[in-house]
Design an enzyme around this catalytic site. Structure first.
Site, PDB file in Angstrom:
ATOM      1  N   ASP A 123       0.838  -1.200   0.000  1.00  0.00           N
ATOM      2  CA  ASP A 123       0.000   0.000   0.000  1.00  0.00           C
ATOM      3  C   ASP A 123       0.876   1.253   0.000  1.00  0.00           C
ATOM      4  O   ASP A 123       2.075   1.204   0.296  1.00  0.00           O
ATOM      5  CB  ASP A 123      -0.895  -0.031   1.245  1.00  0.00           C
ATOM      6  CG  ASP A 123      -1.734   1.217   1.375  1.00  0.00           C
ATOM      7  OD1 ASP A 123      -2.480   1.533   0.427  1.00  0.00           O
ATOM      8  OD2 ASP A 123      -1.626   1.898   2.412  1.00  0.00           O
ATOM      9  N   ASP A 166      -0.508   5.188   0.823  1.00  0.00           N
ATOM     10  CA  ASP A 166      -0.869   6.149   1.867  1.00  0.00           C
ATOM     11  C   ASP A 166      -0.925   5.473   3.234  1.00  0.00           C
ATOM     12  O   ASP A 166      -1.701   4.542   3.440  1.00  0.00           O
ATOM     13  CB  ASP A 166      -2.223   6.794   1.556  1.00  0.00           C
ATOM     14  CG  ASP A 166      -2.140   7.804   0.432  1.00  0.00           C
ATOM     15  OD1 ASP A 166      -1.283   8.691   0.510  1.00  0.00           O
ATOM     16  OD2 ASP A 166      -2.923   7.698  -0.519  1.00  0.00           O
TER      17      ASP A 166
END
Length: 256
Positions: A11, A13
């Protein structure tokens, strides 16, 4: 016991950076993956940015050496899904990454007679755009959301995400959106195809239990929850289904 994984989904953010704020351990983690010759994809629900922009932000914010071909966005997964669904004419709420991606893939963007309404994060969305989307969905257009993220972590704290826009339209239309991004199978299946590995050989790394970790749990992929973003340490004991592994930062993960 820690398993050896052939590849990684990572991922952005909250995992590689928080908005424009550096996550110190991110660059070292990616360097260790490269040294171990482990393939990986930056797997993001972000539909607003182009892959080149994502790679540039990784470098500029967190000193992560990254390349566009290592980035797999919800826009890319949405394109894959729409091609299988054979919808060619679309009404789109979204920013440059989504609009440009769909156009480059050959889709026609229109405001009438569309096959589907596609909703991605748009930080300048207007009431008129919601009104148009509502009419089209009521008229029978498919309702597709690039991702369900209700909030995004930034250096200022949590801000509204695409899931908040989608919830607005779901309330206005009474229609549930087909969600492409994490934690749904659409993006995970597309990413597995892209990386060329089986789900048992991949580890999903992320900071958000409701998207990243649920993406692994729902799709039988092991998960590493890193506590540098959305999901906080105090929440871990009460998570309904635990992540496979939990670390405070990515420095605490031993790559095998």
């Amino acid at each position: 016991m820690v398993k050896e994984y052939a590849g990684y989904f990572i991922d952005l953010d909250g995992t590689m950076y928080n908005g424009e704020e550096k996550i110190e351990e991110a660059a070292g983690f990616i360097e260790r993956l490269r040294k171990a010759d482990k393939p990986f994809l930056f797997l993001t629900n972000n539909s607003t940015s182009h892959a080149e922009d994502v790679a540039s932000k990784l470098k500029n914010v967190s000193d992560v050496e990254a390349y566009p071909e290592e980035v797999f966005t919800s826009t890319m997964a949405t394109i894959s899904y729409l091609k299988k669904e054979k919808g060619e004419r679309l009404y789109v709420i979204g920013e440059g990454g989504l609009l440009d991606g769909l156009t480059a893939a050959g889709f026609e963007l229109a405001e009438t007679g569309v096959d589907a309404v596609v909703v991605g994060l748009d930080r300048e969305v207007t009431y008129q755009a919601f009104e148009t989307a509502t009419h089209l969905i009521h008229a029978g257009a498919k309702f597709i959301a690039t991702n369900p993220d209700t909030n995004l972590p930034t250096e200022r704290g949590l801000v509204p995400g695409n899931g908040a826009l989608v919830a607005f339209l779901e309330a206005a239309t009474g229609v549930k959106a087909t969600v492409v991004g994490k934690p749904e199978a659409i993006i995970m299946d597309a990413a597995l195809e892209e990386i060329g590995l089986q789900k048992e050989d991949v580890l999903m790394v992320g900071d958000n239990y409701t998207t990243d970790i649920q993406a692994g749990i729902r799709n039988e992929i092991d998960t590493l929850l890193v506590l540098t973003g959305f999901t906080k340490k105090e929440a871990v004991p009460d998570l309904p289904t635990p992540a496979t592994y939990v670390v405070d930062t990515l420095a605490g993960w031993d790559i095998r």
